[in-house]
Design an enzyme around this catalytic site. Structure first.
Site, PDB file in Angstrom:
ATOM      1  N   ASP A 107       0.861  -1.182   0.000  1.00  0.00           N
ATOM      2  CA  ASP A 107       0.000   0.000   0.000  1.00  0.00           C
ATOM      3  C   ASP A 107       0.896   1.230   0.000  1.00  0.00           C
ATOM      4  OD1 ASP A 107      -2.404  -1.401   0.059  1.00  0.00           O
ATOM      5  OD2 ASP A 107      -2.511  -1.415   2.242  1.00  0.00           O
ATOM      6  N   ASP A 123      -6.905  -1.384  -4.745  1.00  0.00           N
ATOM      7  CA  ASP A 123      -7.951  -0.958  -3.802  1.00  0.00           C
ATOM      8  C   ASP A 123      -8.834   0.125  -4.408  1.00  0.00           C
ATOM      9  OD1 ASP A 123      -6.841  -2.679  -1.885  1.00  0.00           O
ATOM     10  OD2 ASP A 123      -5.632  -1.088  -0.993  1.00  0.00           O
TER      11      ASP A 123
END
Length: 172
Positions: A107, A123
């Protein structure tokens, strides 16, 4: 396309961003902050990474099974974005450290003003696909491209047809 974009960007992040250090992109509104997430959104269930691998695999299989029924461009786009996002994160879970099925997702996108989560390209596609999914359901668009008409609308259209009387009223 989504999987390729996600994996290329993650490779660039791993190669060029310092781990755990915020890099301002647009002041504090948009930052790149490279972290590895063993859990789900908001680092939920960090010790259950293998469960997310199984769930992601089930989502991928379900989308592939339903793909044959899709006749709507919008549903194809939604399910394509969802499939790409699920495969992007599943790839991390399968092939990144600490091991197969337990890998941590890369991330790096941080938007503190919007939400406290740190996320990635996969995402973002998953979230956008869910918004469009809800809109398609609300507007009654089916997988085959037809529209579901609500019972209220069916009654209204039936009343509007010439020669059709409303219940409780005699036709002239």
């Amino acid at each position: 396309m989504v999987v390729s974009l996600d994996q290329v960007v993650k490779a660039l992040v791993v190669a060029h961003l310092p781990y755990g250090t915020a890099v301002p992109v647009v002041g504090s509104a948009l930052q790149f902050l490279y972290v590895r997430n063993p859990g789900a959104a908001f680092s939920f269930a960090v010790n259950m990474t293998w469960v997310f691998s199984i769930v992601s695999t089930a989502v991928v299989v379900a989308i592939i099974v339903y793909a044959r029924r899709i006749r709507s461009m919008w549903w194809a786009i939604v399910l394509g974005m969802l499939l790409g996002g699920a495969l992007g994160n599943l790839s991390d879970r399968l092939f990144r450290e600490p091991g197969f099925g337990r890998g941590h997702v890369v991330d790096f996108i941080s938007t503190p003003w919007m939400m406290p989560a740190i996320y990635n390209v996969a995402d973002a596609f998953i979230c956008v696909s869910m918004v469009v999914f809800v809109l398609l359901v609300i507007t009654g668009v089916n997988l085959d491209g037809t529209r579901t008409v609500s019972e209220k609308r069916q009654r209204r259209e039936a009343v509007a047809e010439p020669g059709h009387a409303e219940p409780g009223h005699d036709a002239l």
